[in-house]
Each structure stands twice: as C-alpha cells, then as structure tokens.
Design an enzyme around this catalytic site. Structure first.
Site, mmCIF file in Angstrom:
data_model
loop_
_atom_site.group_PDB
_atom_site.id
_atom_site.type_symbol
_atom_site.label_atom_id
_atom_site.label_comp_id
_atom_site.label_asym_id
_atom_site.label_seq_id
_atom_site.Cartn_x
_atom_site.Cartn_y
_atom_site.Cartn_z
ATOM 1 N N HIS A 238 0.825 -1.211 0.000
ATOM 2 C CA HIS A 238 0.000 0.000 0.000
ATOM 3 C C HIS A 238 0.865 1.270 0.000
ATOM 4 C CE1 HIS A 238 -3.596 -2.374 0.936
ATOM 5 N NE2 HIS A 238 -2.970 -2.918 1.954
HETATM 6 O O1 RIB Z 1 -5.033 0.580 4.315
HETATM 7 C C1 RIB Z 1 -3.625 0.525 4.214
HETATM 8 C C2 RIB Z 1 -3.001 1.557 5.103
HETATM 9 O O2 RIB Z 1 -3.333 1.256 6.450
HETATM 10 C C3 RIB Z 1 -1.468 1.539 5.056
HETATM 11 O O3 RIB Z 1 -0.986 2.837 5.290
HETATM 12 C C4 RIB Z 1 -1.087 0.632 6.178
HETATM 13 O O4 RIB Z 1 0.177 0.983 6.750
HETATM 14 C C5 RIB Z 1 -2.169 0.905 7.176
HETATM 15 O O5 RIB Z 1 -1.776 2.017 7.931
#
Ligand code: RIB
Ligand code: CA
Length: 311
Positions: A238
């Site tokens: 992500h």
């Molecule tokens: O949904 C993904 C996000 O949420 C990313 O930033 C991961 O680190 C969590 O914080």
C-alpha cells in the site's frame, strides 16, 4: 535534475517500513524527515519505529518529528493484528541510535516548507497533515504536492466502506481533501495491484544485508495475516505506492477527480467518493488508477539491493 525534497508522514507499520526503506535508497528523493502519527499502533510506538528504521538504514541525517497522538475525529482503533503489537512484526530490535527531534511534526513540516518547496508523502492517517493546514493555512503555497496512500474507490479494508488511513480519522481527511493544494491519492484499488510474494521474500533474505533480513522478517507475519484473512500470501505494498509515485510520477496512471469523504454515516463513516466525471478531468486532486507491478517490484528490488551487505 535536483532530487524532490520530501517529508514522509507515517505510522510504521510494516508496509510503511518498505516504503520508507525504498524512499531512503532512491536518489530521486531527498528525505528530510519522518513525521509520525497514531495509526497502525500508538504514537509512542510509531515514533520509536521511525527511529528504528532510520537507525537500520544508517540515516541519522533524517529528522524524526513526533506528531499527533489522537485523531481529530477522536480515538478510533489501531491495526496491531496486522502489523504486530510493536507495529513492525514484533521482532527484537536494539535501542535505536537515531533520536527524535525536540521539534514537533507540525512545526517541523512548516519550517522545512518555508525553506524550499517540498512534497508531503502521507502514508498513515491524515491527522498531522490536517492539523498542519489548520495551524498554518499559508503552508499550501510552499507544499508542491501532497501524495497520500488512503481511501478506496470501491471497497474498504476496515469496513466495507472505509480504508484504514481514512477510517482512523475521516475528519482529518475531509480537511486535507478540501485543501487548496495539489493532492494525489493512492487508494486501495490501486495499491492492490502492487504486491510482493514469497520469491521476493527470498530475494530480500538473499541480499545478506541487515535491511533485507529485517524487512523479510517483518513481512513474514504480514503475509501470514493475509493468508488467514484472504487466503493468499500476497504482500500488498500500500504505502510504497505513494513513494513510487514521487520517484516516478509516470509509473502510476492517474485521473482527475472530485474527492469527498463520509464523516457521519453509521455504516459509511470513512468512505471515500472519487467523482471522475469530465468536469474534474483537470482537477488539482487526482486518484491513482493503474500501476505495473513487475516494474514496481524490479525498481524496489534494485533499490533495496543498494543497502550494504552484513560485514
Ligand atoms: O489501508 C492501508 C493503510 O493502512 C497503510 O498505510 C497501512 O500501513 C495501514 O496504515
Ligand atoms: Ca501506513
């Protein structure tokens, strides 16, 4: 071409760790600071983790600014079940040599932005970024761009509606989305196109570097969680998508949108709405829509391989 001055606002966080190690190893970026926020785990832990990661990378030149401990919209929840109780896979870590600054995150960002234009890369909840905008509205004139990982065009990952970073603090996201700055959003429907697998974990272990070993070790429980949750060990990157976009803006296809966030719905709180009609094609807010995973993984491997091997 001069490197892009960058501050990474983060809640490390296993995928934050990969994004941060990528950024620190990329000559296209000058990482000035890590600013920490409550998110995956509490602020005390995200701040310690920022220090741990900079110590691991040998980067005492990068500042650590502690940010907000509580979301603007009020306490919500953490993701320790995904990232471990300590936020980095619950490994044993030595005491980090990199210390946090006495300057808090908000004032650090504002000061560094006054010195020269910079790009904000926000890979956690948007509490710090919203607070910065509330305390220093003029900051929009010196922030070149805000690139965030957050939101979802279709389905969330905390509730059916909400992605974690927005779910933690929808009121902050509402403030940031309304800001008079260039905003590029990397939502779940983009980030799910970028993932590592067990071959990549073996690659990291094969680097025979402290960085490779630690990233592989913290990614293993992250893979196990995904296997239990969705039935595969895809390691979704992500946060690295926000960093990758700043390294190479051409690598991620983006659409102009009107971005809105739900703050009051019983079941939809934290939902994001990206209106893509032709009215918004030239909007200052864009949403990432496509990325080529093989190209991303190739660059990530190249950059992580630049960290020194264990002596
Ligand atoms: O949904 C993904 C996000 O949420 C990313 O930033 C991961 O680190 C969590 O914080
Ligand atoms: Ca994060």
């Amino acid at each position: 071409m001069a490197p892009t001055r960058v501050i990474i606002d983060t809640d490390p966080g296993v995928d934050d760790a990969v994004a941060i190690m990528l950024a620190l190893a990329s000559p296209e970026l000058e990482v000035l600071a890590l600013t920490t926020v409550v998110g995956n785990v509490e602020l005390e832990k995200t701040t310690l983790n920022a220090r741990r990661l900079l110590t691991l990378a040998g980067r005492s030149d990068v500042l650590v600014g502690r940010g907000c401990a509580t979301p603007i919209g009020g306490a919500s929840g953490t993701a320790a079940e995904v990232h471990g109780q300590d936020g980095l896979g619950d490994l044993a870590w030595p005491e980090p040599s990199v210390q946090e600054s006495s300057e808090d995150a908000i004032e650090m960002i504002y000061r560094l932005a006054q010195e020269a234009p910079l790009t904000l890369v926000a890979i956690g909840p948007l509490t710090n970024i919203a607070t910065l905008l509330q305390k220093h509205p003029d900051v929009v004139t010196s922030i070149e761009r805000v690139v965030i990982m957050g939101g979802a065009s279709f389905e969330g990952n905390v509730t059916a509606a909400a992605e974690f970073n927005i779910w933690v603090d929808p009121e902050a996201a509402e403030i940031v989305f309304a800001g008079a700055w260039k905003l590029d959003i990397m939502p779940l429907d983009l980030t799910h196109q970028a993932f590592l697998n067990d071959d990549d974990l073996n690659f990291l272990r094969g680097l025979d570097s402290e960085v490779g070993d630690r990233l592989a070790a913290m990614l293993e429980p992250y893979a196990k969680f995904h296997e239990e949750w969705v039935g595969n060990r895809d390691l979704i990157m992500h946060d690295a998508m926000a960093v990758y976009e700043v390294i190479d803006p051409t690598a991620i296809q983006k659409d102009g949108v009107k971005a809105d966030v739900e703050t009051s719905g019983v079941h939809s709180r934290g939902a994001t709405w990206f209106t893509r009609s032709f009215h918004h094609a030239e909007s200052s807010t864009r949403v990432g829509v496509a990325v080529h995973n093989a190209s991303f993984v190739k660059l990530l491997r190249e950059r992580l391989a630049t960290y020194p091997a264990k002596n």
